[in-house]
Design a protein around this motif. Structure first.
Motif, PDB file in Angstrom:
ATOM      1  N   LEU A 190       0.837  -1.210   0.000  1.00  0.00           N
ATOM      2  CA  LEU A 190       0.000   0.000   0.000  1.00  0.00           C
ATOM      3  C   LEU A 190       0.867   1.253   0.000  1.00  0.00           C
ATOM      4  O   LEU A 190       1.868   1.327   0.710  1.00  0.00           O
ATOM      5  N   GLY A 192       0.451   5.655   0.039  1.00  0.00           N
ATOM      6  CA  GLY A 192      -0.595   6.636   0.282  1.00  0.00           C
ATOM      7  C   GLY A 192      -0.117   8.006   0.675  1.00  0.00           C
ATOM      8  O   GLY A 192       1.040   8.385   0.492  1.00  0.00           O
ATOM      9  N   ASP A 204      -4.806   8.176   3.425  1.00  0.00           N
ATOM     10  CA  ASP A 204      -5.505   7.587   2.283  1.00  0.00           C
ATOM     11  C   ASP A 204      -4.508   6.668   1.585  1.00  0.00           C
ATOM     12  O   ASP A 204      -3.409   7.107   1.248  1.00  0.00           O
ATOM     13  N   ASN A 206      -3.739   3.531  -1.440  1.00  0.00           N
ATOM     14  CA  ASN A 206      -4.128   2.778  -2.638  1.00  0.00           C
ATOM     15  C   ASN A 206      -3.169   1.596  -2.772  1.00  0.00           C
ATOM     16  O   ASN A 206      -2.035   1.676  -2.271  1.00  0.00           O
ATOM     17  N   ARG A 208      -0.215  -0.376  -4.073  1.00  0.00           N
ATOM     18  CA  ARG A 208       1.014   0.117  -4.726  1.00  0.00           C
ATOM     19  C   ARG A 208       1.119  -0.484  -6.126  1.00  0.00           C
ATOM     20  O   ARG A 208       0.985  -1.701  -6.300  1.00  0.00           O
ATOM     21  N   ALA A 239      -7.449  12.181  -1.907  1.00  0.00           N
ATOM     22  CA  ALA A 239      -7.875  10.844  -2.362  1.00  0.00           C
ATOM     23  C   ALA A 239      -8.183  10.872  -3.857  1.00  0.00           C
ATOM     24  O   ALA A 239      -7.824   9.943  -4.600  1.00  0.00           O
ATOM     25  N   ALA A 242      -4.891  11.020  -5.727  1.00  0.00           N
ATOM     26  CA  ALA A 242      -4.203   9.720  -5.743  1.00  0.00           C
ATOM     27  C   ALA A 242      -4.883   8.775  -6.742  1.00  0.00           C
ATOM     28  O   ALA A 242      -4.210   8.047  -7.482  1.00  0.00           O
ATOM     29  N   ASP A 243      -6.216   8.794  -6.790  1.00  0.00           N
ATOM     30  CA  ASP A 243      -6.928   7.952  -7.769  1.00  0.00           C
ATOM     31  C   ASP A 243      -6.530   8.329  -9.195  1.00  0.00           C
ATOM     32  O   ASP A 243      -6.339   7.467 -10.060  1.00  0.00           O
ATOM     33  N   CYS A 246      -3.077   7.034 -10.009  1.00  0.00           N
ATOM     34  CA  CYS A 246      -3.117   5.588 -10.297  1.00  0.00           C
ATOM     35  C   CYS A 246      -3.685   5.340 -11.692  1.00  0.00           C
ATOM     36  O   CYS A 246      -3.141   4.536 -12.461  1.00  0.00           O
TER      37      CYS A 246
END
Ligand code: PXL
Length: 275
Positions: A190, A192, A204, A206, A208, A239, A242-243, A246
């Motif tokens: 993970l 974050g 938060d 996500n 990895r 958040a 970060a989304d 990704c």
């Protein structure tokens, strides 16, 4: 669409999917007007290309500031990224004189990653960057930048939550209201972000991703700044950012080494901030 106008100050790397070539489309996709002030023009970024051209635009800053003051142009938000050594005072001046009432400051202290300063930055630059963090509403360092800002040696793995808490405490002492620390990991699967308002820290995470890609910090900061101006809370904005990082990495073919295909996530970003 918000009526707010943001000014972003960072370089134009003509090729490389970073800094202004990311910030402008991403912030526009957030439905926020994005004005720009280029800190430098480079042929390409310094993160993996063997060489580059570099034109420092420090001399332009005061001239542009004077013109904006004459024309009565002001901004509701400032978002700074990669800036040059001599630009801290001119930028602080612009953030004072060209601020609309209640203007916010988002400072991404772009200068280092993976334990090292980027090429071209001297060892005394973190102390200068710390002056830009003073009075910022949000600072967005990665783990390396955070350590350099507070005069510590970077620790990139094997730390516990109390290291992150101590680091964030020191970063607040620079005078930043919110600290958004990226690249935090307590378990290998993970990755974050720690978001602190000076009272409490929220995380938060996500899964990895296998790839580490250039330019993801700029995608993160641009989405974060846009989402804050669209009224999201700091944790919601982090958040979402970060989304979107990704999604950008996942959309990038393995053969594409110098940046991320952030263009592919733009429709989803606009959709998630619609209304
Ligand atoms: O993505 C950060 C960044 C921005 N601008 C330039 C860079 C880098 C990172 O290497 O070289 C010119």
């Amino acid at each position: 669409m918000t009526e707010k106008r943001l000014l972003t100050i960072q370089d134009i790397s003509c090729v490389g999917q970073c800094s202004l070539t990311v910030a402008l489309p991403v912030i526009s996709a957030c439905g926020v007007e994005c004005a720009i002030l280029p800190s430098a023009v480079l042929s390409n970024h310094t993160g993996g290309f063997p060489s580059w051209t570099f034109r420092d635009l420090t001399d332009e800053l005061a001239k542009i500031e004077a013109k904006w003051r004459e024309l009565g142009i002001g901004f509701d938000a400032f978002y700074t990224g990669y800036v040059c050594q001599a630009q801290i005072d001119p930028i602080l001046s612009i953030m004072r004189t060209c601020a609309n009432p209640g203007a916010i400051r988002v400072v991404d202290p772009v200068m280092a990653d993976n334990g090292k300063l980027y090429p071209g930055f001297e060892a005394d630059f973190p102390a200068q960057m710390a002056r830009l963090c003073e009075g910022a509403d949000y600072i967005l360092p990665n783990l390396t930048e955070a350590a350099f800002l507070v005069g510590w040696k970077p620790v990139l793995d094997g730390y516990a939550p109390d290291y992150i808490e101590a680091l964030i405490g020191k970063l607040h002492q620079l005078g930043a209201k919110h600290v958004v620390l990226t690249g935090v990991s307590f378990e290998s699967g993970l990755l974050g972000t720690a978001v602190s308002d000076g009272e409490s820290i929220a995380y938060d995470f996500n899964p990895r991703l296998a790839r580490v890609s250039h330019g993801t910090g700029d995608v993160f900061a641009s989405v974060f700044a846009g989402a804050i101006l669209r009224g999201q809370s700091p944790l919601e904005a982090a958040a979402l950012a970060a989304d979107m990082v990704c999604a950008s990495i996942q959309a990038t073919p393995d053969s594409h080494w110098y940046g991320v295909a952030f263009e592919q996530m733009i429709p989803e970003l606009a959709q998630r901030l619609k209304g």
